[in-house]
Write a protein that holds these residues in place. Structure first.
Motif, mmCIF file in Angstrom:
data_model
loop_
_atom_site.group_PDB
_atom_site.id
_atom_site.type_symbol
_atom_site.label_atom_id
_atom_site.label_comp_id
_atom_site.label_asym_id
_atom_site.label_seq_id
_atom_site.Cartn_x
_atom_site.Cartn_y
_atom_site.Cartn_z
ATOM 1 N N ASP A 44 0.835 -1.200 0.000
ATOM 2 C CA ASP A 44 0.000 0.000 0.000
ATOM 3 C C ASP A 44 0.875 1.258 0.000
ATOM 4 O O ASP A 44 1.980 1.263 0.546
ATOM 5 N N HIS A 45 0.364 2.321 -0.602
ATOM 6 C CA HIS A 45 1.047 3.618 -0.692
ATOM 7 C C HIS A 45 2.374 3.510 -1.446
ATOM 8 O O HIS A 45 3.293 4.297 -1.231
ATOM 9 N N THR A 46 2.465 2.525 -2.328
ATOM 10 C CA THR A 46 3.699 2.299 -3.073
ATOM 11 C C THR A 46 3.375 2.171 -4.555
ATOM 12 O O THR A 46 2.350 1.603 -4.930
ATOM 13 N N SER A 47 4.247 2.710 -5.394
ATOM 14 C CA SER A 47 4.095 2.571 -6.835
ATOM 15 C C SER A 47 5.439 2.187 -7.439
ATOM 16 O O SER A 47 6.473 2.231 -6.778
ATOM 17 N N THR A 48 5.408 1.792 -8.700
ATOM 18 C CA THR A 48 6.633 1.395 -9.387
ATOM 19 C C THR A 48 7.169 2.523 -10.254
ATOM 20 O O THR A 48 7.784 2.282 -11.293
ATOM 21 N N THR A 49 6.947 3.750 -9.861
ATOM 22 C CA THR A 49 7.367 4.918 -10.628
ATOM 23 C C THR A 49 8.862 4.860 -10.940
ATOM 24 O O THR A 49 9.689 4.660 -10.047
ATOM 25 N N VAL A 50 9.192 5.035 -12.200
ATOM 26 C CA VAL A 50 10.592 5.031 -12.619
ATOM 27 C C VAL A 50 11.196 6.406 -12.375
ATOM 28 O O VAL A 50 10.572 7.428 -12.640
ATOM 29 N N LEU A 51 12.419 6.433 -11.890
ATOM 30 C CA LEU A 51 13.082 7.702 -11.617
ATOM 31 C C LEU A 51 13.403 8.442 -12.907
ATOM 32 O O LEU A 51 13.583 7.854 -13.963
ATOM 33 N N MET A 77 13.022 -3.873 -9.974
ATOM 34 C CA MET A 77 11.878 -2.984 -10.085
ATOM 35 C C MET A 77 11.996 -1.874 -9.052
ATOM 36 O O MET A 77 12.245 -2.126 -7.877
ATOM 37 N N PHE A 78 11.833 -0.611 -9.506
ATOM 38 C CA PHE A 78 11.791 0.509 -8.576
ATOM 39 C C PHE A 78 10.494 0.472 -7.770
ATOM 40 O O PHE A 78 9.436 0.121 -8.293
ATOM 41 N N GLN A 79 10.584 0.864 -6.517
ATOM 42 C CA GLN A 79 9.396 1.047 -5.696
ATOM 43 C C GLN A 79 9.488 2.406 -5.008
ATOM 44 O O GLN A 79 10.508 2.736 -4.400
ATOM 45 N N TYR A 80 8.423 3.176 -5.134
ATOM 46 C CA TYR A 80 8.358 4.521 -4.564
ATOM 47 C C TYR A 80 7.290 4.525 -3.486
ATOM 48 O O TYR A 80 6.092 4.435 -3.763
ATOM 49 N N TYR A 81 7.724 4.597 -2.228
ATOM 50 C CA TYR A 81 6.810 4.566 -1.084
ATOM 51 C C TYR A 81 6.471 5.997 -0.676
ATOM 52 O O TYR A 81 7.353 6.779 -0.321
ATOM 53 N N HIS A 82 5.177 6.350 -0.745
ATOM 54 C CA HIS A 82 4.742 7.715 -0.447
ATOM 55 C C HIS A 82 3.633 7.655 0.606
ATOM 56 O O HIS A 82 2.441 7.599 0.282
ATOM 57 N N PRO A 83 3.987 7.660 1.886
ATOM 58 C CA PRO A 83 3.001 7.478 2.961
ATOM 59 C C PRO A 83 2.049 8.647 3.127
ATOM 60 O O PRO A 83 0.979 8.514 3.704
ATOM 61 N N GLY A 84 2.438 9.834 2.672
ATOM 62 C CA GLY A 84 1.583 11.003 2.816
ATOM 63 C C GLY A 84 1.847 11.730 4.129
ATOM 64 O O GLY A 84 2.631 11.283 4.984
ATOM 65 N N GLY A 85 1.175 12.856 4.313
ATOM 66 C CA GLY A 85 1.381 13.635 5.531
ATOM 67 C C GLY A 85 2.782 14.222 5.592
ATOM 68 O O GLY A 85 3.373 14.612 4.582
ATOM 69 N N LYS A 86 3.351 14.260 6.786
ATOM 70 C CA LYS A 86 4.686 14.813 6.976
ATOM 71 C C LYS A 86 5.790 13.776 6.766
ATOM 72 O O LYS A 86 6.976 14.114 6.844
ATOM 73 N N ASN A 87 5.400 12.530 6.533
ATOM 74 C CA ASN A 87 6.389 11.484 6.326
ATOM 75 C C ASN A 87 7.024 11.612 4.943
ATOM 76 O O ASN A 87 6.331 11.825 3.940
ATOM 77 N N LYS A 88 8.336 11.491 4.902
ATOM 78 C CA LYS A 88 9.056 11.634 3.648
ATOM 79 C C LYS A 88 8.917 10.365 2.802
ATOM 80 O O LYS A 88 8.882 9.258 3.327
ATOM 81 N N PRO A 89 8.838 10.530 1.469
ATOM 82 C CA PRO A 89 8.783 9.350 0.602
ATOM 83 C C PRO A 89 10.118 8.611 0.599
ATOM 84 O O PRO A 89 11.167 9.180 0.917
ATOM 85 N N THR A 90 10.074 7.341 0.236
ATOM 86 C CA THR A 90 11.268 6.504 0.220
ATOM 87 C C THR A 90 11.358 5.784 -1.114
ATOM 88 O O THR A 90 10.365 5.240 -1.606
ATOM 89 N N TYR A 401 6.229 -7.804 -20.046
ATOM 90 C CA TYR A 401 5.793 -7.445 -18.695
ATOM 91 C C TYR A 401 4.816 -6.282 -18.790
ATOM 92 O O TYR A 401 4.960 -5.405 -19.646
ATOM 93 N N LEU A 402 3.848 -6.277 -17.879
ATOM 94 C CA LEU A 402 2.948 -5.145 -17.726
ATOM 95 C C LEU A 402 3.186 -4.528 -16.358
ATOM 96 O O LEU A 402 2.971 -5.171 -15.326
ATOM 97 N N ASP A 403 3.675 -3.282 -16.371
ATOM 98 C CA ASP A 403 3.904 -2.537 -15.134
ATOM 99 C C ASP A 403 2.762 -1.544 -14.985
ATOM 100 O O ASP A 403 2.704 -0.533 -15.681
ATOM 101 N N MET A 404 1.837 -1.827 -14.070
ATOM 102 C CA MET A 404 0.645 -1.007 -13.910
ATOM 103 C C MET A 404 0.750 -0.040 -12.740
ATOM 104 O O MET A 404 -0.250 0.499 -12.280
ATOM 105 N N GLY A 405 1.939 0.183 -12.244
ATOM 106 C CA GLY A 405 2.126 1.135 -11.152
ATOM 107 C C GLY A 405 1.979 0.501 -9.785
ATOM 108 O O GLY A 405 2.797 0.710 -8.896
ATOM 109 N N THR A 406 0.933 -0.289 -9.597
ATOM 110 C CA THR A 406 0.726 -0.980 -8.307
ATOM 111 C C THR A 406 1.006 -2.467 -8.431
ATOM 112 O O THR A 406 0.916 -3.201 -7.442
ATOM 113 N N SER A 407 1.359 -2.945 -9.624
ATOM 114 C CA SER A 407 1.649 -4.365 -9.819
ATOM 115 C C SER A 407 2.537 -4.541 -11.041
ATOM 116 O O SER A 407 2.589 -3.675 -11.933
#
Length: 414
Positions: A44-51, A77-90, A401-407
């Motif tokens: 959850d709160h993670t996507s495969t966004t490419v840098l 595979m890249f994973q971009y964790y974005h929890p939201g709020g004041k928490n920094k993405p990883t 491969y199909l990279d749909m952002g969440t899978s």
């Protein structure tokens, strides 16, 4: 899983091919997309966004990168964790077994930029910050596909780094109008330590391209690494940078391809130079529409390809025509992927809604062809595709491969 209508057509010959040999291709028909070999669902709160890294320094690599290493196939595979709020993405890198889709390991990045890169052999690289005697430095770390450190280098605090298409690692420290370049081998051996005038924009094979901005022009100087001398100079419009192709490209036999855009006419001419800098030939390139980025050229071994909308044309090192082909049934959008086996995946998706609205099925047409003859190796035609062209990545003629952002899902056409 949603079912997609599918028909696969293997074509013997479409449009004009300048080869005298028949193209014998067997046909296979599918009525729906096969079940995926495996599917990876990100947390959850993670996507495969490419840098957003420089495509031309990276070479012609598309994610997920899959490579053989130690008798196993590992994918990244890249994973971009974005929890939201004041928490920094990883930013994270996940390695997985390409046969099973099982996760092997993940590694967090200490940075949100210049995070990870890898070579075609399955080696991973990343940068972390270190302090030595209260001074900040950056450490470039090389890992193998099992997350084991292979070597590391402590470098200046601020620098850019790139894994080149041939596996060399480039670090560039630019201060004012000077660029300090250090090249390393895959094993971490220093190959080059040199300074160039201007800002280094491209490195390929035996050549380095460095730009200086003079008045109303961008001046690109191209140097031979081995000879340590300037080979040629190209003049471009002010602040010129192409998002369609690299500043230059190199054939395996050493011929240098340099595109030059005329600021007054808007005409782009591709020049071919011998390794010593002598001009061999020139060719007028197709003129792209102002809102499109669908014309390009690229090296394919010791020949090169030009794309003009839905037409591909291949030339040899002496600018002689090898093959040309127009794909009459391609949709309005199309992209080109150079596969590791010197095949090309060429095609796209006609979207009936927004590019991210997968509830409205779209038509997808993808051809996998030989990069020299343009002979069809496989073709995928989906009448009810629920993905955009940026989501599909072919590994070879039968695997994609199909990279749909969440899978991420792997498919095999048999």
């Amino acid at each position: 899983m949603r079912k997609f209508a599918l028909r696969i057509q293997l074509l013997a010959l479409i449009a004009i091919l300048t080869t005298f040999f028949p193209h014998n291709v067997s046909a296979a028909d599918f009525t729906e997309l096969p079940e995926p070999r495996w599917t990876i669902t990100v947390p959850d709160h993670t996507s495969t966004t490419v840098l957003d890294r420089n495509y031309y320094f990276l070479g012609k690599k598309y994610f997920p990168i899959v490579a053989d290493h130690n008798a196993s196939r590992t994918g990244y595979m890249f994973q971009y964790y974005h929890p939201g709020g004041k928490n920094k993405p990883t930013y994270k890198m996940m390695a997985f077994d390409d046969t099973t889709g099982k996760q092997k390991w993940t590694r967090n990045s200490p940075y949100t930029y210049n995070v990870f890169d890898m070579d075609r052999s399955g080696n991973l690289y990343y940068v972390e910050q270190v302090k030595i005697e209260k001074k900040n430095f950056s450490k470039l770390v090389a890992l193998d596909s099992n997350n084991k450190q292979r070597w590391s280098k402590t470098l200046a605090y601020r620098f850019n780094w790139y894994v080149l298409d041939d596996g060399r690692i480039a670090t560039i420290d630019t201060i004012q109008d000077k660029s300090h370049l250090v090249l390393y081998s895959t094993e971490g051996k220093q190959l080059l330590n040199r300074e160039y005038d201007g800002v280094i924009r491209h490195i390929q094979g035996n050549y380095v391209g460095s730009a200086n901005y003079v008045g109303a022009a961008t001046i690109l100087d191209i140097y031979s690494i081995s000879a340590n001398k300037k080979i040629t100079t190209a003049k471009y419009p002010q602040d010129y940078f192409s998002y369609i192709h690299a500043d230059f490209d190199v054939l395996s036999g050493g011929t240098l391809l340099v595109p030059v855009l005329d600021a007054k006419t808007g005409i782009e001419t591709l020049y071919g130079y011998s390794p010593d800098g002598k001009k061999k030939w020139s060719r007028i390139m197709p003129t792209p529409e102002s809102d499109r980025k669908d014309r390009l050229f690229m090296s394919l071994g010791n020949h090169y390809l030009v794309q003009d909308k839905n037409t591909l044309t291949v030339y040899d090192t002496n600018n002689k025509l090898i093959a040309t082909r127009t794909f009459v049934d391609l949709p309005d959008q199309y992209t080109l992927q150079l596969l590791g086996n010197q095949s090309i995946a060429f095609g796209g998706v006609v979207s009936k809604g927004s590019w991210f609205d997968f509830e409205k099925p779209s038509k997808a047409v993808i051809y996998v062809v030989d990069s020299r003859t343009l002979k069809t190796q496989n073709s995928l035609i989906l009448e009810q595709a629920r993905f955009a062209e940026r989501n599909i990545r072919f590994l070879n003629a039968n695997t994609f491969y199909l990279d749909m952002g969440t899978s991420l899902a792997k498919y095999e056409l048999k």
